[in-house]
Design a protein around this motif. Structure first.
Motif, mmCIF file in Angstrom:
data_model
loop_
_atom_site.group_PDB
_atom_site.id
_atom_site.type_symbol
_atom_site.label_atom_id
_atom_site.label_comp_id
_atom_site.label_asym_id
_atom_site.label_seq_id
_atom_site.Cartn_x
_atom_site.Cartn_y
_atom_site.Cartn_z
ATOM 1 N N LYS A 18 -3.030 -3.118 -3.866
ATOM 2 C CA LYS A 18 -2.081 -2.309 -4.328
ATOM 3 C C LYS A 18 -1.856 -1.423 -2.989
ATOM 4 C CE LYS A 18 -0.609 1.203 -7.588
ATOM 5 N NZ LYS A 18 -1.231 2.202 -8.514
ATOM 6 N N ARG A 19 -0.668 -1.326 -2.467
ATOM 7 C CA ARG A 19 -0.193 -0.617 -1.545
ATOM 8 C C ARG A 19 1.127 -0.015 -1.690
ATOM 9 N NH1 ARG A 19 0.110 -4.205 3.488
ATOM 10 N NH2 ARG A 19 -1.937 -4.767 2.654
ATOM 11 N N ASN A 20 1.254 1.373 -1.643
ATOM 12 C CA ASN A 20 2.566 1.756 -1.730
ATOM 13 C C ASN A 20 3.236 1.367 -2.990
ATOM 14 O OD1 ASN A 20 2.421 3.093 0.732
ATOM 15 N ND2 ASN A 20 3.298 1.036 1.810
ATOM 16 N N GLU A 21 2.239 1.483 -4.168
ATOM 17 C CA GLU A 21 2.783 1.172 -5.505
ATOM 18 C C GLU A 21 3.115 -0.331 -5.757
ATOM 19 O OE1 GLU A 21 2.087 3.433 -7.738
ATOM 20 O OE2 GLU A 21 1.388 4.651 -6.515
ATOM 21 N N LYS A 22 2.708 -1.265 -4.873
ATOM 22 C CA LYS A 22 3.236 -2.539 -4.808
ATOM 23 C C LYS A 22 2.008 -3.393 -4.628
ATOM 24 C CE LYS A 22 8.135 -2.752 -3.931
ATOM 25 N NZ LYS A 22 9.177 -3.329 -3.159
ATOM 26 N N LEU A 23 2.158 -4.530 -5.289
ATOM 27 C CA LEU A 23 0.644 -5.664 -4.958
ATOM 28 C C LEU A 23 1.256 -6.148 -3.678
ATOM 29 C CD1 LEU A 23 -0.266 -7.030 -8.239
ATOM 30 C CD2 LEU A 23 -1.389 -5.446 -6.847
ATOM 31 N N MET A 24 0.332 -6.371 -2.391
ATOM 32 C CA MET A 24 0.499 -6.956 -1.322
ATOM 33 C C MET A 24 -0.543 -7.979 -1.035
ATOM 34 S SD MET A 24 3.299 -5.157 -0.381
ATOM 35 C CE MET A 24 3.590 -5.394 1.212
ATOM 36 N N VAL A 25 -0.039 -8.953 -0.423
ATOM 37 C CA VAL A 25 -0.913 -9.987 0.112
ATOM 38 C C VAL A 25 -1.235 -9.833 1.629
ATOM 39 C CG1 VAL A 25 -1.069 -12.596 0.427
ATOM 40 C CG2 VAL A 25 0.240 -11.723 -1.330
ATOM 41 N N ASN A 26 -2.610 -9.759 1.563
ATOM 42 C CA ASN A 26 -3.236 -9.505 3.073
ATOM 43 C C ASN A 26 -3.041 -10.790 3.807
ATOM 44 O OD1 ASN A 26 -4.741 -9.035 5.470
ATOM 45 N ND2 ASN A 26 -6.750 -8.995 4.337
#
Length: 630
Positions: A18-26
């Motif tokens: 979770k990054r900046n209130e969003k789920l992000m793929v590394n």
């Protein structure tokens, strides 16, 4: 094919966070995943932090030296971590281990993000490990119900809607096998243990509970949902890992020498079960998922979450099918071109030889397409592939004609040097010169005919060359004073007759080539039709088997409900089974209607692709398809 060294990892890496209130793929983790071309066995371990998830992950990865808390547990975000290792027993598979972080933390309370993480864990897994401590914790498993809502499959789980057979067919491709792991960390835990096997104890826990308590009603909904979406279930119960007293959170480092034999034995049994029973991740049409496809699925799911906050089953299948079917067309086309380039030895002597090579390579290409394509829009992409292969075949035919023409022109240029030199020197401008000319010309023609591998344009090139000598022949004939007027007239008539015969021969050759093309197209149509018919029948049988499995599962559920005296639920289950039996009968009788669809589809393809008589064949196949469907 990726090698073991290319996919092996020394430590886990964050895959989703979770990054900046969003789920992000590394991206770094995604690059590792999409580089894996082998089928993947995806085992996800989920549960609250500090409950031994990392230990199970270490054991499955082969890192079983220390039983300790992983430093990454201190992560300040909800996330999924990935560890890719070689499968210990299936050497052509890769074991992808996923572990969730940050779920269930009071200080990080965020039910929506917990749901998203939970949904991704289920959708990516082929085996789903739910790790609990001390009791049968159904708190997080209520997300299973929410996941079905996100996937828009509640009609399958809760009502008798007759239009949900499509979802019934595919639902079990999205939900993994369930393995419930229970750690006994308190002395009072024996009060929670049934005097039966762990599997039977799990089934007891998933039974309906009577009572009007609202929490019990919510738990019943979770139990019902778990039973229906997780068809295959397994339970393991672990004893205390060491004799000395420890806290519930695995916060102490426990050396291998401190572990009690019973705990190590249970851990070995757990790993052995996973290695032996965890299946490769599969998708619709029973297609095996490799790391590359798993990465695409992950991106589709995360993008759906970020853009719409939902996961649409149909949209997911359509998006992946579009990508994979396009890739299947590309892969099949490349295989066809590679094989044709390898096998075609220019110039080919006959069109039939080239058509035979085309048929063989086209059959291989179609098999590759069927192996890698999804059922969604398969006919659309199949027609696209057939059109591409037909165009490619025409390109090979055209190039073969060009190579044959070039080769024959070069040969004639070399063989006619003596004749051209004699003409330029006036050798034939003498009495009897026309006879000498004919002898030299026939000698050149005979030498040309003896040349091997001239290709399908050999006669055409020769005739065009001889036509270029017509005026020269007439000039030589006129200057040949040795011939009488009558002989000249006869000879002129013979020349015309010979020219007419040669023109007739050339036209017959063209007609024969056209006939060979049409015959080859007819053979290709029959081969492709048989292949498509076989695949459609296999799909129908596969669907029938899946429906029968669901019917068998519902029969067991009805029997259980009757035994538990949930008569209304049992009657509801009975109606579902009657509807499902009707669907099964429809599928069993579906063979002829499916085949009529194939006939009409192939007829349309022939109308598009084939010239002349081929269009009549296409019209005939469309009419036959419509008559069969009546």
């Amino acid at each position: 094919m990726a090698t073991a060294e290319e996919v092996s990892m020394e430590a886990p890496i964050c895959l989703v966070e979770k990054r900046n209130e969003k789920l992000m793929v590394n991206q770094q983790a995604l690059d590792v995943l999409i580089s894996i071309t082998k089928p993947v066995v995806v085992v996800t371990i989920i549960g609250k932090d500090h409950t031994g998830k990392s230990y199970l992950m270490n054991r499955l990865s082969g890192k079983n030296t220390v039983y300790s808390r992983d430093p990454i547990v201190q992560s300040q975000t909800k996330s999924i971590w990935m560890w890719c290792v070689d499968h210990p027993s299936e050497h052509d598979h890769v074991l992808v281990l996923l572990e969730t972080k940050g779920l269930g933390h009071v200080e990080k309370a965020d039910s929506k993000n917990d749901l998203w993480i939970f949904a991704l864990a289920i959708l990516l897994s082929s085996t789903f490990v739910y790790n609990t401590v001390n009791d049968w914790d159904l708190e997080q498993m209520h997300y299973v119900k929410e996941v079905t809502k996100l996937m828009e499959v509640n009609s399958f789980l809760n009502d008798d809607d007759e239009d949900n057979s499509y979802l019934q067919e595919y639902i079990h491709h999205f939900f993994p096998d369930l393995v419930w792991v229970m750690h006994k960390f308190t002395e009072k835990f024996h009060l929670l243990i049934c005097p039966i096997s762990p599997d039977e104890c799990l089934e007891n826990v998933l039974k309906f509970r009577t009572g009007k308590d609202i929490n019990e009603s919510k738990a019943n909904l979770s139990r019902e949902c778990i039973r229906r979406v997780f068809i295959k279930r397994k339970c393991f119960q672990f004893v205390l890992p060491a004799k000395r007293k420890i806290q519930l959170s695995y916060s102490d480092y426990i050396q291998e020498s401190e572990m009690v034999p019973a705990f190590k034995h249970q851990a070995d049994n757990f790993c052995s079960y996973i290695f032996s029973n965890a299946k490769p991740k599969r998708f619709i049409d029973n297609i095996m998922i490799n790391g590359n496809r798993l990465g695409k699925l992950l991106e589709i799911y995360v993008n759906a979450i970020s853009s719409r906050s939902d996961l649409l089953l149909n949209n997911t299948m359509l998006a992946l099918a579009q990508t994979e079917n396009s890739a299947a067309v590309h892969k099949a086309t490349n295989h066809y071109i590679e094989q044709m380039v390898l096998k075609v030895n220019y110039p080919m002597d006959t069109l039939q030889d080239l058509e035979k090579l085309h048929t063989d390579c086209e059959k291989e290409a179609i098999s590759i397409f069927q192996k890698h394509s999804f059922r969604n829009d398969r006919n659309k992409f199949w027609k696209e592939l057939m059109k591409i292969l037909e165009n490619q075949k025409n390109d090979f035919i055209l190039r073969n004609e060009e190579e044959s023409t070039k080769y024959c022109q070069t040969k004639l240029e070399n063989l006619s040097q003596t004749l051209r030199k004699a003409i330029s020197q006036g050798t034939f401008s003498v009495p009897g010169g026309y006879k000498l000319y004919k002898e030299e010309r026939e000698k050149m023609i005979n030498n040309y005919h003896q040349e091997p591998r001239k290709g399908i344009k050999a006669e055409d090139v020769l005739q065009r060359y001889l036509q270029s000598l017509t005026m020269t022949e007439a000039s030589i004939l006129q200057t040949d004073q040795a011939l009488t007027d009558q002989e000249k007239a006869l000879e002129a008539e013979r020349v015309k007759r010979e020219a007419a015969e040669k023109e007739k021969k050339r036209l017959e050759q063209q007609q024969m080539e056209m006939q060979q093309k049409m015959e080859a197209q007819q053979r290709n149509y029959e081969v492709n039709t048989n292949q498509l018919k076989k695949k459609m029948e296999e799909d129908r049988i596969q669907i029938l088997r899946k429906q029968e499995m669901i019917l068998h599962h519902k029969l067991k559920e009805q029997e259980r409900l009757m035994n538990e005296r949930f008569c209304e639920e049992a009657e509801k289950m009975k109606r579902q089974m009657e509807h499902l039996q009707t669907k099964i009968k429809e599928i069993e009788n579906k063979g002829s209607s499916w085949w009529s669809t194939v006939l009409q589809t192939v007829g349309i393809v022939l109308m598009v692709l084939l010239p002349g008589t081929g269009k009549l064949i296409g019209l005939g196949m469309m009419a036959l398809g419509k008559w069969t469907s009546k």
